[in-house]
Design an enzyme around this catalytic site. Structure first.
Site, short mmCIF file in Angstrom:
data_model
loop_
_atom_site.label_atom_id
_atom_site.label_comp_id
_atom_site.label_asym_id
_atom_site.label_seq_id
_atom_site.Cartn_x
_atom_site.Cartn_y
_atom_site.Cartn_z
N SER A 234 0.47 -1.01 -0.01
CA SER A 234 0.23 0.23 0.49
C SER A 234 0.88 1.36 -0.01
CB SER A 234 -0.98 0.28 1.16
OG SER A 234 -2.38 -0.98 0.79
N LYS A 237 -0.21 3.73 -2.80
CA LYS A 237 -0.59 5.07 -2.84
C LYS A 237 0.42 6.74 -2.60
CE LYS A 237 -4.44 2.42 -0.16
NZ LYS A 237 -3.71 0.89 -0.37
N SER A 434 -6.28 4.27 4.08
CA SER A 434 -5.59 3.01 2.82
C SER A 434 -7.27 2.64 2.29
CB SER A 434 -4.67 1.81 4.01
OG SER A 434 -3.52 1.12 2.41
#
Length: 602
Positions: A234, A237, A434
């Site tokens: 993640s 991102k 997230s």
């Protein structure tokens, strides 16, 4: 154990209360490919000019001859050609079709008793987030005072809701201390002495890659495999956030439109890619645009013409709705969804329940399999349609300019429009929670802004292009998606610290919006229950970072203020961590960042 990002399943919680008949989680069933790319002759661990050249202009070594993000995806285990929507070789369960209406992922109870609910996260309201953003911008040398850039991005006071009669909320205290502008820069030798023993921790596995740099100067202070392409999870991102802010700007709002169809009374709802669109005031995302507002505009615009049917135009997005490289349980695991240009509440089936249960489920929620058609049916009901008239189909909006029937708007005439939260808020939500669905739709906004197909492949290509436009080494990133769910993603730690430095050094004020949503160690988001042990306490309150988690993949990248008052950026990525050591691996990562917080490193 606190809330995880991506879709990692904590011990004893099958899918965070969402089980599936597949793998039951990111269990490593799909092996992590070898990420060692060919490199030019020379030292494989460091850039030739690390520590001296401007950020992003260091004559980076290439990882391959083809353009990154588009060429030879099969090299990483991905598919060279995406499958079209509705087709392809991977078929996912149809939750909305016949026989598919039951709850998804509840086929079996957890194999073991569930752990106690995670400590409730401190979710910051809009005013606090905006104030924290100002604090962080000030910390990186950007003087932002309302009214100013932040005020403009969030909208003017004239358009804000009327103030309530309640006493005003007090100003929040600073979360991160501002750095001393005269603070000495740590020496590379000092940082190396502090970090080298920690980087070799067994819990980090066989391959841990690290980059540390000074935000103000961009000078590299530490590198260990910093140019090596690594599975980021993640942390991806951060790249999505920087590129969408560069391509769209912090004030951009995503429209959802309704236009007159080809026949009298037909209404075409045109999805612009807003994942936060709500049905009504009970939506999942506070302040989101609402379908009931759009329906009110449509009824007024139609005048005496009664709505007869709704057509859904979700053609802005193309390609598969699930990335072909995702683990098979992602569509039903509660953290991923079909990515369509029209959806409500991030494709959650029950937005109100998802909001109430967010902490207990760590953010997991049952998702619908055809978000665009679900949103179309919700819109039809708001227009007063029922029975067969409430059924919707996909189509495309007619071009404006055709002749109209008597008393009816001409086909293609806009009947109403609602707009999303500003991009700065969407980025906040994506990073702080997230949110994988927001991430995938924002990657497609980058694609649309750069005239590329709004698909997984198009978003990856556009991200690559914008990183190059920013003067950063685009050959150090290869993406299959914008969220980090794909194991075929690769980003070098040094590119992540380059991105953060560029956002924080004042040269691109619009990019500093990435800092508002970053979790704070020991306080918020995916870091809320970390930095609690004695060996990591130094990082509590002064580490602000995005985390990434897949099975055997752990990453963290962000900012830290040293004991001497210097603002540093760091990225620590490991994609071969030992199995079953999540807590130990995370604490090993936290010890590295805490050492930076406690270090004068002179």
């Amino acid at each position: 154990m606190g809330r995880e990002d991506s879709h990692y399943r904590p011990e004893g919680v099958d899918g965070r209360k969402f089980s599936s008949p597949g793998s039951g989680g990111a269990t490593g069933r799909v092996p992590v490919p070898d990420a060692q790319f060919p490199r030019a002759p020379g030292d494989p661990g460091r850039r030739p000019d690390a520590g001296s050249a401007p950020v992003g202009r260091a004559n980076p070594q290439r990882y391959g001859p083809e353009p990154v993000g588009r060429a030879r995806p099969e090299q990483f285990g991905g598919r060279a050609e995406p499958q079209p929507y509705g087709g392809g070789q991977v078929r996912w369960p149809d939750q909305d079709g016949p026989g598919g209406g039951g709850p998804v992922g509840r086929a079996a109870p957890p194999a073991a008793p569930e752990p106690p609910p995670a400590r409730r996260r401190r979710r910051l309201p809009l005013a606090v987030l905006a104030s924290v953003l100002v604090v962080v911008l000030a910390a990186v040398g950007l003087a932002v005072v309302r009214p100013g850039p932040v005020a403009g991005w969030l909208g003017s006071a004239a358009t804000a809701p009327a103030a309530s009669a309640e006493a005003p909320e007090p100003d929040p205290s600073a979360v991160l201390a501002g750095p001393d502008p005269n603070a000495p820069v740590p020496s590379a030798d000092g940082v190396r002495a502090a970090l080298d023993p920690l980087v070799r921790a067994a819990a980090l596995g066989d391959r841990v890659n690290v980059s540390v740099a000074d935000v103000t100067t961009g000078k590299a202070l530490y590198g260990s495999g910093q140019d090596a392409p690594t599975v980021p999870a993640s942390v991806t991102k951060l790249a999505t956030a920087v590129t969408v802010l560069a391509a769209r700007g912090p004030a951009y709002r995503i429209p959802t439109r309704a236009v007159a169809g080809a026949t009298p009374g037909e209404v075409v709802i045109v999805g612009g890619g807003d994942p936060t669109l709500a049905v009504d005031k009970n939506g999942f995302y506070p302040g989101a645009a609402r379908l009931d507002d759009l329906a009110g505009q449509v009824r007024k615009a139609l005048g005496g013409t009664a709505p007869t049917r709704v057509t859904v135009d979700s053609s802005l997005f193309s390609g598969p709705v699930y990335e072909p490289g995702w683990d098979a349980d992602i569509p039903t695991g509660g953290f991923g969804a079909a990515i369509t240009a029209l959806m409500t509440d991030g494709a959650r089936r029950d937005a109100e329940a998802a909001r109430k249960n967010f902490d207990d489920t760590h953010g997991a929620a049952e998702r619908v399999s055809q978000p665009d058609l679900t949103a179309g049916r919700q819109f039809a009901q708001l227009l007063g349609l029922s029975g067969d008239a409430a059924e919707v189909k996909r189509g495309t909006a007619p071009a404006a300019g055709a002749s109209a029937a008597a008393g009816a708007p001409a086909p293609g005439t806009e009947l109403g429009k609602v707009s999303s939260l500003p991009m700065v808020r969407l980025v906040d939500l994506m990073i702080s929670d997230s949110d994988n669905v927001i991430a995938e739709t924002l990657a497609r906004q980058v694609a649309v802004a750069r005239s590329k197909p709004a698909s997984f492949a198009g978003g990856a290509a556009a991200t690559d292009a914008v990183i190059g436009e920013l003067g950063l080494p685009a050959d150090e990133i290869s993406l299959a998606d914008g969220s980090g769910l794909s194991r075929t993603n690769r980003i070098s730690p040094s590119l992540l610290t380059d991105l953060i430095t560029l956002a924080g050094n004042g040269s691109h004020p619009e990019l500093a919006a990435i800092f508002g949503g970053l979790p704070v160690g020991g306080w918020s988001g995916t870091l809320d229950d970390r930095y609690q042990a004695a060996v990591t306490k130094a990082g509590a309150g002064v580490v602000r970072a995005k985390t990434g988690t897949l099975s055997r993949v752990n990453a963290i990248a962000g900012l830290v203020t040293t004991a001497g008052g210097r603002l540093l950026t760091f990225a620590v990525l490991t994609d071969q961590a030992p199995e079953g050591t999540l807590d130990e691996t995370r604490q090993a990562l936290d010890r590295i960042t805490s050492a930076l917080a406690a270090c004068g490193c002179r």
